[in-house]
Design a protein around this motif. Structure first.
Motif, mmCIF file in Angstrom:
data_model
loop_
_atom_site.group_PDB
_atom_site.id
_atom_site.type_symbol
_atom_site.label_atom_id
_atom_site.label_comp_id
_atom_site.label_asym_id
_atom_site.label_seq_id
_atom_site.Cartn_x
_atom_site.Cartn_y
_atom_site.Cartn_z
ATOM 1 N N GLY A 161 0.728 -1.181 -0.200
ATOM 2 C CA GLY A 161 -0.053 -0.057 -0.029
ATOM 3 C C GLY A 161 0.916 1.251 -0.074
ATOM 4 N N PHE A 162 2.140 1.277 -0.118
ATOM 5 C CA PHE A 162 3.031 2.315 -0.299
ATOM 6 C C PHE A 162 2.983 2.795 -1.755
ATOM 7 C CE2 PHE A 162 4.129 0.784 3.818
ATOM 8 C CZ PHE A 162 4.811 1.783 4.360
ATOM 9 N N GLY A 163 2.157 3.752 -2.075
ATOM 10 C CA GLY A 163 2.065 4.323 -3.523
ATOM 11 C C GLY A 163 3.280 4.994 -3.909
ATOM 12 N N TYR A 164 3.723 4.645 -5.181
ATOM 13 C CA TYR A 164 4.756 5.498 -5.755
ATOM 14 C C TYR A 164 4.551 7.013 -5.963
ATOM 15 C CZ TYR A 164 7.853 7.318 -9.351
ATOM 16 O OH TYR A 164 8.779 7.868 -10.178
ATOM 17 N N GLU A 165 5.157 7.859 -5.646
ATOM 18 C CA GLU A 165 4.976 9.115 -5.566
ATOM 19 C C GLU A 165 6.129 10.144 -6.238
ATOM 20 O OE1 GLU A 165 2.783 9.825 -1.186
ATOM 21 O OE2 GLU A 165 4.802 10.791 -1.478
ATOM 22 N N GLY A 166 6.976 9.325 -6.730
ATOM 23 C CA GLY A 166 7.864 10.289 -7.549
ATOM 24 C C GLY A 166 9.432 9.788 -7.474
ATOM 25 N N THR A 167 10.161 10.364 -7.982
ATOM 26 C CA THR A 167 11.638 10.022 -7.972
ATOM 27 C C THR A 167 12.485 11.222 -7.485
ATOM 28 O OG1 THR A 167 11.369 8.534 -10.119
ATOM 29 C CG2 THR A 167 13.652 9.298 -9.543
ATOM 30 N N LEU A 168 13.169 10.872 -6.532
ATOM 31 C CA LEU A 168 14.056 11.877 -6.141
ATOM 32 C C LEU A 168 15.192 11.849 -6.617
ATOM 33 C CD1 LEU A 168 13.128 11.138 -2.234
ATOM 34 C CD2 LEU A 168 12.279 12.716 -3.853
ATOM 35 N N ARG A 169 15.932 12.806 -7.368
ATOM 36 C CA ARG A 169 17.025 13.057 -7.970
ATOM 37 C C ARG A 169 18.313 13.051 -7.077
ATOM 38 N NH1 ARG A 169 17.419 17.454 -11.710
ATOM 39 N NH2 ARG A 169 16.425 18.466 -9.865
ATOM 40 N N GLY A 170 19.387 11.992 -7.436
ATOM 41 C CA GLY A 170 20.498 12.068 -6.468
ATOM 42 C C GLY A 170 20.415 12.014 -5.279
ATOM 43 N N ALA A 171 19.299 11.024 -4.607
ATOM 44 C CA ALA A 171 19.200 11.102 -3.281
ATOM 45 C C ALA A 171 19.618 10.138 -2.666
ATOM 46 C CB ALA A 171 17.791 11.183 -3.047
ATOM 47 N N MET A 172 20.521 9.207 -3.076
ATOM 48 C CA MET A 172 21.065 7.997 -2.367
ATOM 49 C C MET A 172 22.577 7.896 -2.778
ATOM 50 S SD MET A 172 19.655 3.999 -2.208
ATOM 51 C CE MET A 172 18.408 4.342 -1.295
ATOM 52 N N PHE A 173 23.460 7.380 -2.022
ATOM 53 C CA PHE A 173 24.710 7.038 -2.472
ATOM 54 C C PHE A 173 24.634 5.894 -3.568
ATOM 55 C CE2 PHE A 173 26.519 8.293 1.962
ATOM 56 C CZ PHE A 173 26.923 9.574 1.355
ATOM 57 N N GLU A 174 25.759 6.045 -4.541
ATOM 58 C CA GLU A 174 25.738 4.881 -5.417
ATOM 59 C C GLU A 174 26.485 3.587 -4.511
ATOM 60 O OE1 GLU A 174 27.932 5.078 -9.132
ATOM 61 O OE2 GLU A 174 26.398 6.775 -9.653
ATOM 62 N N ALA A 175 26.420 2.426 -4.996
ATOM 63 C CA ALA A 175 26.859 1.206 -4.490
ATOM 64 C C ALA A 175 28.217 1.390 -4.050
ATOM 65 C CB ALA A 175 26.590 -0.117 -5.269
ATOM 66 N N GLY A 176 28.420 1.374 -2.814
ATOM 67 C CA GLY A 176 30.180 1.328 -2.432
ATOM 68 C C GLY A 176 30.554 2.623 -2.425
ATOM 69 N N ARG A 177 29.903 3.753 -2.778
ATOM 70 C CA ARG A 177 30.456 5.117 -3.003
ATOM 71 C C ARG A 177 30.007 6.113 -2.255
ATOM 72 N NH1 ARG A 177 33.166 5.815 -8.835
ATOM 73 N NH2 ARG A 177 33.713 7.594 -7.827
ATOM 74 N N GLN A 178 30.720 7.084 -1.696
ATOM 75 C CA GLN A 178 30.106 8.213 -1.108
ATOM 76 C C GLN A 178 30.423 9.467 -1.728
ATOM 77 O OE1 GLN A 178 30.789 8.367 3.284
ATOM 78 N NE2 GLN A 178 29.687 6.504 3.672
ATOM 79 N N ASP A 179 30.907 9.194 -2.974
ATOM 80 C CA ASP A 179 31.155 10.670 -3.849
ATOM 81 C C ASP A 179 30.228 10.734 -5.070
ATOM 82 O OD1 ASP A 179 32.410 8.258 -4.872
ATOM 83 O OD2 ASP A 179 34.210 9.412 -5.661
ATOM 84 N N ARG A 180 29.163 9.696 -5.093
ATOM 85 C CA ARG A 180 28.671 9.543 -6.394
ATOM 86 C C ARG A 180 27.146 9.327 -5.882
ATOM 87 N NH1 ARG A 180 31.104 7.086 -11.746
ATOM 88 N NH2 ARG A 180 28.919 8.064 -12.272
#
Length: 198
Positions: A161-180
């Motif tokens: 029941g968690f409806g999709y509300e949108g895409t947050l751009r650049g809101a999470m670290f890439e896998a294994g990186r904290q600079d991307r």
């Protein structure tokens, strides 16, 4: 994030249902610490999550669990060990963070151990935890974010029941990186939304 710091109702027995029971983590338990570490080192977890403070050993796990316990005592987070109701076997983790009591808002996150996948554990745990959050924490809104491309998490969110509300751009670290950074799908459920069928 604003919160009142009032204690959370976590001293009662954890919620149960859908064949699961949600229990507390114990930083002093060897079994709990080893399970937490195994969950965080799992390649599938690491593909989709890059923690702010990486944990790679049992000492780090114990400090992370103690920190969570302090945050929970101050009303900022709630962490649950997902267990099989009949056997007590640990299957994974689900928790609420960034709890904002005035706005009655929180974010939820979860992971499931490799051997427990494919059995609907994440879906059942999210249904159970969300109901607890609305009833016991009196939350109005719970948000769920996952990395773009994590289709399994997207399906769990929608089925709970968690409806999709949108895409947050650049809101999470890439896998294994904290600079991307990578994009995140935002899902949410309100206390007033219809209860999904288990």
């Amino acid at each position: 994030m604003s919160h009142t710091g009032e204690p959370l109702p976590t001293d009662r027995p954890g919620p149960r249902g859908h064949g699961l029971r949600l229990c507390s983590w114990d930083a002093e338990s060897d079994a709990h610490a080893e399970t937490w570490l195994r969950g965080l080192l799992d390649p599938d977890f690491r593909r989709w999550n890059t923690p702010l403070r990486p944990v790679t050993d049992l000492a780090g796990v114990r400090e992370a669990l103690r920190s969570r316990a302090r945050d929970q005592a101050e009303g900022r987070t709630v962490s649950f060990r997902i267990t099989e109701e009949g056997t007590g076997t640990t299957l994974g983790h689900i928790g609420f963070h960034e709890i904002d009591r005035p706005l009655r808002l929180a974010r939820v996150g979860y992971w499931v151990l490799p051997e427990a996948r494919g059995r609907g554990v994440a879906r059942r745990a999210l249904l159970l935890a969300a109901r607890w959050a609305f009833d016991d924490l009196r939350l109005h809104r719970v948000e769920l974010g996952h990395a773009l491309g994590h289709d399994a998490s997207c399906r769990v969110a929608e089925r709970c029941g968690f409806g999709y509300e949108g895409t947050l751009r650049g809101a999470m670290f890439e896998a294994g990186r904290q600079d991307r950074f990578r994009d995140v799908h935002l899902h949410a459920r309100l206390a007033t939304d219809a209860e999904p069928t288990p």
